[in-house]
Write a protein that holds these residues in place. Sequence first.
Motif, short mmCIF file in Angstrom:
data_model
loop_
_atom_site.label_atom_id
_atom_site.label_comp_id
_atom_site.label_asym_id
_atom_site.label_seq_id
_atom_site.Cartn_x
_atom_site.Cartn_y
_atom_site.Cartn_z
N UNK A 146 -22.68 82.72 -70.72
CA UNK A 146 -23.37 81.92 -69.71
C UNK A 146 -24.85 81.80 -69.97
N UNK A 147 -25.50 80.87 -69.28
CA UNK A 147 -26.92 80.64 -69.41
C UNK A 147 -27.59 80.73 -68.06
N UNK A 148 -28.68 81.45 -67.99
CA UNK A 148 -29.41 81.51 -66.73
C UNK A 148 -30.16 80.21 -66.54
N UNK A 149 -30.31 79.79 -65.30
CA UNK A 149 -30.78 78.43 -65.04
C UNK A 149 -32.28 78.30 -64.86
N UNK A 150 -32.96 79.35 -64.45
CA UNK A 150 -34.37 79.19 -64.12
C UNK A 150 -35.26 79.95 -65.07
N UNK A 151 -36.56 79.76 -64.96
CA UNK A 151 -37.53 80.42 -65.83
C UNK A 151 -38.19 81.56 -65.10
N UNK A 152 -37.73 82.80 -65.31
CA UNK A 152 -38.28 83.95 -64.62
C UNK A 152 -39.61 84.37 -65.22
N UNK A 165 -24.58 82.06 -74.89
CA UNK A 165 -25.32 83.32 -75.00
C UNK A 165 -26.54 83.14 -75.90
N UNK A 166 -26.30 82.52 -77.04
CA UNK A 166 -27.39 82.28 -77.98
C UNK A 166 -28.42 81.34 -77.38
N UNK A 167 -27.95 80.30 -76.70
CA UNK A 167 -28.87 79.36 -76.06
C UNK A 167 -29.74 80.06 -75.03
N UNK A 168 -29.13 80.97 -74.26
CA UNK A 168 -29.88 81.69 -73.24
C UNK A 168 -30.95 82.56 -73.86
N UNK A 169 -30.63 83.21 -74.97
CA UNK A 169 -31.61 84.06 -75.64
C UNK A 169 -32.78 83.24 -76.16
N UNK A 170 -32.49 82.05 -76.69
CA UNK A 170 -33.56 81.18 -77.19
C UNK A 170 -34.40 80.61 -76.06
N UNK A 211 -25.44 91.01 -76.97
CA UNK A 211 -24.49 89.91 -77.12
C UNK A 211 -23.08 90.47 -77.35
N UNK A 212 -22.08 89.72 -76.90
CA UNK A 212 -20.68 89.98 -77.23
C UNK A 212 -20.12 88.62 -77.65
N UNK A 213 -20.00 88.41 -78.96
CA UNK A 213 -19.77 87.07 -79.51
C UNK A 213 -18.53 87.00 -80.38
N UNK A 214 -18.10 85.77 -80.64
CA UNK A 214 -17.03 85.54 -81.59
C UNK A 214 -17.58 85.33 -82.99
N UNK A 226 -30.92 86.66 -85.28
CA UNK A 226 -31.35 87.00 -83.93
C UNK A 226 -30.99 88.43 -83.52
N UNK A 227 -30.33 89.16 -84.42
CA UNK A 227 -29.83 90.49 -84.08
C UNK A 227 -30.72 91.59 -84.65
N UNK A 228 -30.77 92.71 -83.93
CA UNK A 228 -31.53 93.88 -84.37
C UNK A 228 -30.57 94.90 -84.98
N UNK A 229 -30.75 95.29 -86.23
CA UNK A 229 -29.87 96.29 -86.83
C UNK A 229 -29.93 97.61 -86.06
N UNK A 230 -28.76 98.19 -85.80
CA UNK A 230 -28.73 99.48 -85.10
C UNK A 230 -27.40 100.16 -85.40
#
Length: 380
Positions: free
Chosen positions: A23-29, A109-114, A126-129, A139-143
């Motif tokens: 999902x994508x959040x709609x507003x700019x916090x 998910x990716x769109x929301x992060x951007x 993220x939990x992605x396919x 966009x990922x941090x190695x861990x």
Amino acid sequence: MSTSASLFTRVLACAASALVVAGVAACAPPENKDSGGQTQSGGKASEATSAQDFGGMDALIEAAKGEGTLNVIALPPDWANYGAIIKAFSDKYGIKVTSAQPDASSQDEINAANQQKGRSSAPDVFDLGQSVALANTAMFAPYKVATFDDIPAAFKDPNGTWVNDYGGYMSIGFDSAKVPPVTNVNDLLKPEYRGKVALNGDPTQAGAAFSGVLMVALSQGGSADDIAPGVEFFRKLKQAGNFLPVDPTPATIESGQTPVVIDWNYTNSSETKKLPSWTVFVPPNNAVAGYYYQAINKDAPHPAAARLWQEFLYSDEGQNLFAQGGVRPVRADSMAAKGTLDKAVAAALPVVDGPVTVPTPQQTEAASKYLSENWAAAVG
């Protein structure tokens, strides 16, 4: 790629696939003020590649509690037992978990992060396919979690940039009180299923739907290299008036709006607890399996909490919680050998005897391209 397997472990040891609902959040916090905190060793929390970079697990827990919040996205509570997992994590560490719009696509998910980069509401994890995950590894941090060595090499990036977390089979769920039993994919073309067959999502964006079309393609003589027969089947399903262009949810299933749903077995199976007449069928001759990809947003506003979340998911506790949701946790074999896998839960996990298809990244990419060019015209 197809392989013969009698156990789910063997099935998914070949590759990983699928997309996840998001999902994508709609507003700019407000802009993010939380990221960039330091570890005990003086490094940035956002650059930590293991708990040791914080000074150990206790120090990681302390840093995460200091942030106090974790932002997740695309995690429906009935999906893979995420409702219980989120609650267990929050209760254990006293960290507030904000779960953004659980019902959308992996790409969202990716769109929301951007869109929310630099803001406190951006997703931490993220939990992605497969398709979306491998297209966005920058966009990922190695861990590497503490249990990283327990995870088979086929299910992780060597540096921990992404790690598979759980997997399942594509299935057809149906309400036996409303429709005749589904015994094969071709049944869905019968008049008895008019206006009743729903697919979980858009296959150009959501992996559950992508894998559903692949499963159908296999039943029509297609393969992981040729998904066209699956698209053609849905065109026929639409022409027959059987395809229902409604994104199924627990509410639509329980109300009877979507009496037949093509979705992952664990999502469909979760409905049997609420709707006794709901039945789950995994086509034995057209089985499709896949794992999801877990990753940390490199721009996570709560980098310590994001890393603690990963530690929890891949701990014995987190993996057993996944198993309780009807999915196969990625550490299942290792935990079984050590006696830490819940035996009763493990015994209830589905097993398919026979050929199982798990598309390679290259096959997924090619099929995704075909879907982007042909899906809309087939069902529009």
